[in-house]
Write a protein that holds these residues in place. Structure first.
Motif, PDB file in Angstrom:
ATOM      1  N   ASP A 103     -23.725 -46.328  18.390  1.00 31.66           N
ATOM      2  CA  ASP A 103     -25.032 -46.882  18.735  1.00 31.66           C
ATOM      3  C   ASP A 103     -25.907 -45.835  19.413  1.00 31.66           C
ATOM      4  OD1 ASP A 103     -26.906 -49.183  19.156  1.00 31.66           O
ATOM      5  OD2 ASP A 103     -26.493 -48.698  21.253  1.00 31.66           O
ATOM      6  N   ARG A 104     -25.349 -45.106  20.353  1.00 31.64           N
ATOM      7  CA  ARG A 104     -26.125 -44.120  21.102  1.00 31.64           C
ATOM      8  C   ARG A 104     -26.520 -42.927  20.236  1.00 31.64           C
ATOM      9  NH1 ARG A 104     -23.123 -42.981  26.694  1.00 31.64           N
ATOM     10  NH2 ARG A 104     -24.942 -41.620  26.920  1.00 31.64           N
ATOM     11  N   ALA A 105     -25.675 -42.589  19.266  1.00 32.70           N
ATOM     12  CA  ALA A 105     -25.955 -41.422  18.424  1.00 32.70           C
ATOM     13  C   ALA A 105     -26.706 -41.779  17.146  1.00 32.70           C
ATOM     14  CB  ALA A 105     -24.637 -40.717  18.079  1.00 32.70           C
ATOM     15  N   GLY A 106     -26.946 -43.078  16.903  1.00 34.64           N
ATOM     16  CA  GLY A 106     -27.733 -43.481  15.753  1.00 34.64           C
ATOM     17  C   GLY A 106     -26.975 -43.523  14.441  1.00 34.64           C
ATOM     18  N   HIS A 107     -25.713 -43.907  14.493  1.00 29.36           N
ATOM     19  CA  HIS A 107     -24.893 -44.020  13.282  1.00 29.36           C
ATOM     20  C   HIS A 107     -24.380 -45.451  13.146  1.00 29.36           C
ATOM     21  CE1 HIS A 107     -24.876 -39.663  12.706  1.00 29.36           C
ATOM     22  NE2 HIS A 107     -24.686 -39.571  14.010  1.00 29.36           N
ATOM     23  N   ASP A 108     -24.065 -45.833  11.912  1.00 31.16           N
ATOM     24  CA  ASP A 108     -23.571 -47.199  11.708  1.00 31.16           C
ATOM     25  C   ASP A 108     -22.089 -47.270  11.396  1.00 31.16           C
ATOM     26  OD1 ASP A 108     -23.556 -46.248   9.111  1.00 31.16           O
ATOM     27  OD2 ASP A 108     -25.297 -47.432   8.473  1.00 31.16           O
ATOM     28  N   ALA A 109     -21.453 -46.132  11.157  1.00 29.87           N
ATOM     29  CA  ALA A 109     -20.010 -46.131  10.888  1.00 29.87           C
ATOM     30  C   ALA A 109     -19.451 -44.748  11.196  1.00 29.87           C
ATOM     31  CB  ALA A 109     -19.728 -46.502   9.435  1.00 29.87           C
ATOM     32  N   LEU A 110     -18.149 -44.729  11.454  1.00 28.06           N
ATOM     33  CA  LEU A 110     -17.425 -43.487  11.743  1.00 28.06           C
ATOM     34  C   LEU A 110     -16.270 -43.369  10.776  1.00 28.06           C
ATOM     35  CD1 LEU A 110     -16.635 -41.056  13.578  1.00 28.06           C
ATOM     36  CD2 LEU A 110     -15.418 -42.699  15.034  1.00 28.06           C
ATOM     37  N   VAL A 111     -16.201 -42.246  10.064  1.00 27.08           N
ATOM     38  CA  VAL A 111     -15.104 -41.982   9.134  1.00 27.08           C
ATOM     39  C   VAL A 111     -14.428 -40.689   9.572  1.00 27.08           C
ATOM     40  CG1 VAL A 111     -14.494 -41.458   6.751  1.00 27.08           C
ATOM     41  CG2 VAL A 111     -16.214 -43.196   7.235  1.00 27.08           C
ATOM     42  N   ILE A 112     -13.104 -40.716   9.650  1.00 28.60           N
ATOM     43  CA  ILE A 112     -12.347 -39.571  10.157  1.00 28.60           C
ATOM     44  C   ILE A 112     -11.324 -39.148   9.115  1.00 28.60           C
ATOM     45  CG2 ILE A 112     -10.880 -38.704  12.009  1.00 28.60           C
ATOM     46  CD1 ILE A 112     -11.949 -41.039  13.741  1.00 28.60           C
ATOM     47  N   ALA A 113     -11.352 -37.874   8.740  1.00 35.48           N
ATOM     48  CA  ALA A 113     -10.375 -37.310   7.818  1.00 35.48           C
ATOM     49  C   ALA A 113      -9.154 -36.823   8.580  1.00 35.48           C
ATOM     50  CB  ALA A 113     -10.988 -36.139   7.056  1.00 35.48           C
ATOM     51  N   SER A 114      -7.969 -37.060   8.064  1.00 34.85           N
ATOM     52  CA  SER A 114      -6.765 -36.508   8.688  1.00 34.85           C
ATOM     53  C   SER A 114      -6.660 -35.007   8.450  1.00 34.85           C
ATOM     54  CB  SER A 114      -5.507 -37.203   8.163  1.00 34.85           C
ATOM     55  OG  SER A 114      -5.278 -36.872   6.805  1.00 34.85           O
ATOM     56  N   GLY A 115      -7.260 -34.542   7.351  1.00 29.66           N
ATOM     57  CA  GLY A 115      -7.174 -33.130   6.995  1.00 29.66           C
ATOM     58  C   GLY A 115      -6.355 -32.926   5.738  1.00 29.66           C
ATOM     59  N   ILE A 116      -6.298 -31.682   5.287  1.00 30.20           N
ATOM     60  CA  ILE A 116      -5.546 -31.348   4.083  1.00 30.20           C
ATOM     61  C   ILE A 116      -4.548 -30.247   4.396  1.00 30.20           C
ATOM     62  CG2 ILE A 116      -7.523 -31.957   2.627  1.00 30.20           C
ATOM     63  CD1 ILE A 116      -7.858 -28.902   2.142  1.00 30.20           C
ATOM     64  N   GLU A 117      -3.565 -30.114   3.517  1.00 24.85           N
ATOM     65  CA  GLU A 117      -2.658 -28.975   3.621  1.00 24.85           C
ATOM     66  C   GLU A 117      -3.396 -27.708   3.224  1.00 24.85           C
ATOM     67  OE1 GLU A 117       1.990 -29.850   3.141  1.00 24.85           O
ATOM     68  OE2 GLU A 117       0.879 -29.934   1.263  1.00 24.85           O
ATOM     69  N   LYS A 118      -3.095 -26.616   3.919  1.00 27.86           N
ATOM     70  CA  LYS A 118      -3.718 -25.328   3.628  1.00 27.86           C
ATOM     71  C   LYS A 118      -2.625 -24.364   3.150  1.00 27.86           C
ATOM     72  CE  LYS A 118      -6.892 -26.163   7.455  1.00 27.86           C
ATOM     73  NZ  LYS A 118      -8.045 -26.620   6.690  1.00 27.86           N
ATOM     74  N   TYR A 119      -3.017 -23.484   2.246  1.00 32.06           N
ATOM     75  CA  TYR A 119      -2.043 -22.605   1.606  1.00 32.06           C
ATOM     76  C   TYR A 119      -2.329 -21.136   1.932  1.00 32.06           C
ATOM     77  CZ  TYR A 119      -0.349 -26.609  -0.967  1.00 32.06           C
ATOM     78  OH  TYR A 119       0.207 -27.822  -1.291  1.00 32.06           O
TER      79      TYR A 119
END
Length: 440
Positions: free
Chosen positions: A20-36
């Motif tokens: 609400d304070r930052a002006g967004h309606d949803a939060l999506v979080i990625a766990s990340g990917i494997e790196k090679y």
């Protein structure tokens, strides 16, 4: 309500307020990917996005996501491939499953469709750039991150329970490492003893163990482990932690072999001062003041041991303690060993400056109840820094014969993990409590 479900509810409230304070309606979080590795098919050790494991006790789950919206259960997109080359994640289980809307996917790309109804132009997406999928690219809005990072400094009861468990997992390793040192083992042998006693492998550790014998204890982040024991094992410094559900412990101890009374007395003096510094962890105290207090206490140890013939005040004012104690007194601890938000001036951001001349301090915020910090004073004999001290006008006040004798031991660091409590209450020493539980 269980500690975990209460924790989840707290995160939901914090996220809704931040959105609400930052002006967004949803939060999506990625766990990340494997790196090679470059030009190779060998992956590096997967490190999850700490924002992801803040919500879920899932630390080995690349290509997964969590979506948070006001008034909705969190949606977890759980990547569970059909795979015979590697062991895939097990079927979702645990207390978290009943608290979320669960979507299982078999291919990483399926996450975009699973979140298509959540993602809009006003969605905040947290993660590294390489986690991006079509229509699902991390934007990491600064104000939202600041609000979340500030809040993360204060641990929920669930988080404190995980961190206590991480102490109890590490302590048997420290006791086994000390026994291996006294038995004459090499650095590599001591490390193996630590892993066996904690039930960890190198993959599981929250950071690479520092295992230094003799002069190696003077290297602050000593990164090797000699496979051959030295002819004489005089002293031993181990900085090693453990991990439980993504939460870390970070413990350092210094030991000395029998018959080395001068260095043993120095360890005892540092132990005295370290415990006094732990008692300074109080709500409202500026952590920078604890760091400066450490220099005064190190000065007292140097003076009482006859290493430096100056007053405590003069040593600190002239910077004479810095070559002996060149790092900061500690840092925030939690989902990361050096947890985020340590330099924030407020929840909106900004920087709370380090004390002038103390550039390695990692925490400059006033302490709040629920924060967990490390208290890790040190006293080292580092050749490069001692050479610089020898070139100053204060060199004549240093007993260089004593420095030469003590340099054979490398140095001392003693580190406990400490929870700040409410005003008027003594701090909770998570580390000492865990040692006491096994009679250590």
């Amino acid at each position: 309500m269980s500690l975990y479900l209460d924790h989840l509810a707290t995160l939901q409230r914090q996220a809704e307020s931040a959105l609400d304070r930052a002006g967004h309606d949803a939060l999506v979080i990625a766990s990340g990917i494997e790196k090679y590795a470059f030009l190779d098919d060998r992956p590096y050790l997967f490190q999850p996005n700490p924002h992801f494991k803040h919500w879920l006790p899932l630390t080995n789950h690349p290509n997964s996501w969590i979506a948070v919206r006001p008034g909705h259960k969190p949606r977890v997109v759980y990547y569970q491939p059909h795979d015979y080359w590697h062991v895939p994640p097990e079927a979702p289980r645990g207390e978290w499953v009943g608290a979320v809307e669960l979507v299982v996917i078999r291919e990483p790309e399926q996450a975009a469709a699973a979140l298509a109804d959540v993602v809009t132009a006003r969605t905040a997406i947290l993660g590294e750039a390489d986690a991006a999928l079509p229509g699902l690219a991390p934007n990491n809005p600064e104000l939202l991150l600041n609000l979340l990072h500030w809040a993360r400094g204060v641990k929920t009861p669930h988080e404190l329970a995980q961190m206590r468990a991480a102490q109890h997992r590490a302590v048997p390793g420290h006791n086994a490492a000390r026994a291996a040192f006294l038995a004459g083992e090499s650095e590599a042998g001591i490390h193996r003893a630590y892993l066996l006693a904690t039930g960890h492998t190198d993959r599981d550790l929250p950071y690479t163990n520092i295992v230094g014998l003799n002069e190696h204890a003077a290297v602050l982040h000593y990164q090797y482990q000699d496979a051959v024991a030295p002819a004489e094992s005089r002293s031993f410094l181990i900085d090693a932690g453990a991990q439980v559900n993504g939460y870390a412990s970070d413990i350092t101890r210094t030991w000395v072999a029998e018959g080395h009374e001068e260095f043993a007395a120095l360890i005892a003096a540092m132990e005295r001062e370290q415990l006094a510094l732990v008692d300074e962890v109080r709500e409202g105290v500026d952590y920078r003041d604890i760091h400066l207090s450490t220099h005064r206490r190190v000065a007292r140890v140097l003076r009482e041991a006859g290493i430096v013939k100056m007053s405590d005040e003069a040593m600190v004012a002239e910077g004479v303690t810095k070559p002996f104690f060149p790092h900061g007194i500690g840092h925030l601890l939690g989902l990361q060993v050096h947890d985020v938000g340590g330099f924030m001036a407020s929840e909106a951001g900004g920087v709370a400056d380090k004390p002038e001349g103390h550039r390695y301090l990692r925490l400059t915020r006033p302490l709040q109840a629920g924060m967990v910090v490390t208290i890790e004073p040190g006293l080292y004999f580092i050749p490069m820094l001692l050479d610089e001290l020898r070139a100053t006008k204060h060199a004549a006040q240093v007993d260089w014969a004593a420095v030469e004798r003590l340099s054979r031991y490398g140095g001392i660091r003693i580190e406990d993990d400490v929870a700040c409590r409410a005003a008027g209450e003594a701090p909770e020493n998570l580390t000492r409590d865990a040692f006491a539980a096994v009679g250590g």
